[in-house]
Design a protein around this motif. Structure first.
Motif, PDB file in Angstrom:
ATOM      1  N   LEU A 182       0.821  -1.208   0.000  1.00 28.61           N
ATOM      2  CA  LEU A 182       0.000   0.000   0.000  1.00 28.61           C
ATOM      3  C   LEU A 182       0.854   1.257   0.000  1.00 28.61           C
ATOM      4  O   LEU A 182       0.470   2.282  -0.582  1.00 28.61           O
ATOM      5  N   ARG A 183       2.008   1.196   0.628  1.00 32.54           N
ATOM      6  CA  ARG A 183       2.901   2.359   0.646  1.00 32.54           C
ATOM      7  C   ARG A 183       3.480   2.651  -0.731  1.00 32.54           C
ATOM      8  O   ARG A 183       3.847   3.791  -1.015  1.00 32.54           O
ATOM      9  N   GLN A 184       3.565   1.643  -1.568  1.00 30.87           N
ATOM     10  CA  GLN A 184       4.242   1.793  -2.852  1.00 30.87           C
ATOM     11  C   GLN A 184       3.340   2.290  -3.965  1.00 30.87           C
ATOM     12  O   GLN A 184       3.787   2.416  -5.103  1.00 30.87           O
ATOM     13  N   SER A 185       2.078   2.580  -3.678  1.00 27.11           N
ATOM     14  CA  SER A 185       1.189   3.016  -4.748  1.00 27.11           C
ATOM     15  C   SER A 185       0.220   4.076  -4.252  1.00 27.11           C
ATOM     16  O   SER A 185      -0.274   4.007  -3.123  1.00 27.11           O
ATOM     17  N   ASP A 186      -0.058   5.057  -5.126  1.00 24.77           N
ATOM     18  CA  ASP A 186      -1.059   6.085  -4.863  1.00 24.77           C
ATOM     19  C   ASP A 186      -2.302   5.884  -5.722  1.00 24.77           C
ATOM     20  O   ASP A 186      -3.274   6.611  -5.580  1.00 24.77           O
ATOM     21  N   PRO A 231      -5.695   4.217  -6.679  1.00 24.26           N
ATOM     22  CA  PRO A 231      -6.708   3.442  -5.932  1.00 24.26           C
ATOM     23  C   PRO A 231      -6.909   2.025  -6.449  1.00 24.26           C
ATOM     24  O   PRO A 231      -7.120   1.098  -5.663  1.00 24.26           O
ATOM     25  N   TRP A 232      -6.853   1.831  -7.764  1.00 15.43           N
ATOM     26  CA  TRP A 232      -7.032   0.480  -8.295  1.00 15.43           C
ATOM     27  C   TRP A 232      -5.861  -0.418  -7.915  1.00 15.43           C
ATOM     28  O   TRP A 232      -6.045  -1.600  -7.587  1.00 15.43           O
ATOM     29  N   GLU A 233      -4.641   0.114  -7.937  1.00 16.84           N
ATOM     30  CA  GLU A 233      -3.485  -0.683  -7.520  1.00 16.84           C
ATOM     31  C   GLU A 233      -3.555  -1.013  -6.037  1.00 16.84           C
ATOM     32  O   GLU A 233      -3.196  -2.117  -5.614  1.00 16.84           O
ATOM     33  N   ARG A 234      -4.026  -0.069  -5.220  1.00 19.15           N
ATOM     34  CA  ARG A 234      -4.148  -0.312  -3.789  1.00 19.15           C
ATOM     35  C   ARG A 234      -5.206  -1.378  -3.509  1.00 19.15           C
ATOM     36  O   ARG A 234      -5.030  -2.231  -2.629  1.00 19.15           O
ATOM     37  N   ALA A 235      -6.300  -1.333  -4.254  1.00 18.22           N
ATOM     38  CA  ALA A 235      -7.325  -2.369  -4.113  1.00 18.22           C
ATOM     39  C   ALA A 235      -6.766  -3.732  -4.515  1.00 18.22           C
ATOM     40  O   ALA A 235      -7.045  -4.751  -3.868  1.00 18.22           O
ATOM     41  N   ALA A 236      -5.954  -3.755  -5.577  1.00 13.89           N
ATOM     42  CA  ALA A 236      -5.355  -5.015  -6.022  1.00 13.89           C
ATOM     43  C   ALA A 236      -4.379  -5.555  -4.990  1.00 13.89           C
ATOM     44  O   ALA A 236      -4.256  -6.780  -4.817  1.00 13.89           O
ATOM     45  N   ALA A 237      -3.665  -4.667  -4.286  1.00 16.58           N
ATOM     46  CA  ALA A 237      -2.727  -5.114  -3.255  1.00 16.58           C
ATOM     47  C   ALA A 237      -3.465  -5.830  -2.136  1.00 16.58           C
ATOM     48  O   ALA A 237      -3.027  -6.882  -1.647  1.00 16.58           O
ATOM     49  N   VAL A 238      -4.596  -5.293  -1.712  1.00 22.86           N
ATOM     50  CA  VAL A 238      -5.401  -5.941  -0.667  1.00 22.86           C
ATOM     51  C   VAL A 238      -6.001  -7.243  -1.199  1.00 22.86           C
ATOM     52  O   VAL A 238      -6.009  -8.269  -0.515  1.00 22.86           O
ATOM     53  N   ALA A 239      -6.488  -7.212  -2.437  1.00 26.21           N
ATOM     54  CA  ALA A 239      -7.127  -8.391  -3.023  1.00 26.21           C
ATOM     55  C   ALA A 239      -6.153  -9.549  -3.176  1.00 26.21           C
ATOM     56  O   ALA A 239      -6.562 -10.714  -3.163  1.00 26.21           O
ATOM     57  N   SER A 240      -4.854  -9.264  -3.320  1.00 18.64           N
ATOM     58  CA  SER A 240      -3.871 -10.326  -3.528  1.00 18.64           C
ATOM     59  C   SER A 240      -3.739 -11.247  -2.319  1.00 18.64           C
ATOM     60  O   SER A 240      -3.184 -12.342  -2.438  1.00 18.64           O
ATOM     61  N   LEU A 241      -4.259 -10.835  -1.161  1.00 20.39           N
ATOM     62  CA  LEU A 241      -4.166 -11.654   0.041  1.00 20.39           C
ATOM     63  C   LEU A 241      -5.455 -12.431   0.322  1.00 20.39           C
ATOM     64  O   LEU A 241      -5.546 -13.126   1.329  1.00 20.39           O
TER      65      LEU A 241
END
Length: 336
Positions: free
Chosen positions: A177-181, A183-193
């Protein structure tokens, strides 16, 4: 703003980023560190990265490389801050036995910073040496380093509690989450878990789900997903505790709402002759998405589809295949 203007601005941004930044592999070479050390530094936030486009490879600016080089004691002091150690070395740093060190890590007092599988496919957890030293030096932790462990901790360990994977996932999610601003990338980071069944229940639109999968970070390690090593890694990277799953689902729901407000997920352009207005991107069609069924096959590790989301068919299609009329006719004739 027209689609042509958006595409042009994206291309200009990517070109500018390519001129002022370098790939992470080259940045590691210029800093004189190993690739694994550099990746850990990025994960810890010691090296900042940028992305030219959403979902693109993250790069390192020239300015950031010079900032790291100008730090006090570089590279020795900088490398010491990102040094990761295993159980034996970690116990020695804290002045305790390896058995006590393992109990502390299983109980969640120390969070792993990374892991790998050895030749026997056993999980080897690594810890930040700097954090272990601080833990051992804190007076509040003195009772945990000597004497008998508190009864609550003994009861948890006897019940088989092991928080290492869960704590690592929390740390990993924070790093992503720190590495992206975006919103779609941040959602994908959470979804990856989350496992695919959880994702299907939250992201009903198939094109949104495909877009999120495409933006997910690269799978950890190089193992084939269905291999024994791949299944171990998948288990570590997938949330399994109810509280953890609820937290991820809530964050993903909020993240999707923010992402949809910024821009819709890519989807096929309207076909000529349809009722859609030219140039208008249709919104999510959640009411037509199929609900996950208990009879669905077991969830498989999330993958990143190579084809763009627009190439995916609608889920829940009820098309029936044609019956083999010639074979049925022959069988009826034989039975007559």
């Amino acid at each position: 703003m027209t689609g042509h203007t958006i595409t042009q601005e994206t291309a200009e941004t990517a070109a500018t980023a390519a001129q002022t930044s370098v790939a992470q592999s080259r940045a590691a070479r210029e800093l004189g560190v190993k690739r694994g050390e550099f990746e850990l530094a990025v994960m810890l936030g010691r090296v900042r990265t940028v992305a030219d486009t959403p979902g693109g490879r993250r790069r390192v600016t020239r300015e950031e490389i010079e900032r790291v080089r100008a730090g006090d004691g570089f590279p020795e002091a900088w490398l010491e801050r990102i040094r990761a150690v295993g159980t034996t070395e970690g116990a020695a740093l804290m002045g305790i036995s390896t058995a006590r060190f393992t109990r502390l890590t299983r109980a969640g007092f120390v969070t792993p910073v990374k892991f790998y599988l050895n030749r026997y496919r056993a999980v080897v957890w690594l810890y930040l040496a700097e954090e272990l030293k601080h833990f051992a030096e804190a007076e509040v932790n003195a009772s945990l380093l000597t004497g008998r462990a508190p009864g609550t901790i003994r009861a948890q360990l006897e019940a088989g509690v092991d928080l290492r994977a869960r704590n690592w996932r929390g740390r990993h999610a924070g790093a992503l989450l720190r590495q992206s601003d975006d919103p779609w990338e941040r959602a994908a980071a959470v979804a990856s878990l989350l496992d695919p069944v959880q994702l299907a229940g939250i992201i009903r639109d198939p094109y949104e789900r495909a877009y999120v999968r495409r933006l997910m970070p690269d799978p950890f390690g190089q193992s084939v997903p269905e291999s024994p090593a791949g299944r171990i890694i998948y288990k570590i990277m997938t949330a399994d505790h109810p509280d953890e799953i609820r937290w991820l689902r809530a964050n993903l729901t909020i993240g999707l709402s923010q992402a949809r407000g910024l821009r819709p997920a890519p989807r096929p352009a309207p076909q000529p002759g349809t009722d859609a207005v030219a140039g208008v991107v249709p919104g999510p069609r959640a009411e037509h998405a199929a609900e996950p069924s208990p009879h669905d096959p077991a969830p498989q590790p999330a993958t990143h589809p190579e084809a763009p989301p627009a190439a995916l068919p609608e889920e829940g299609s009820n098309r029936r295949t044609s019956e083999p009329r010639g074979l049925l006719k022959w069988m009826r004739r034989r039975g007559a």
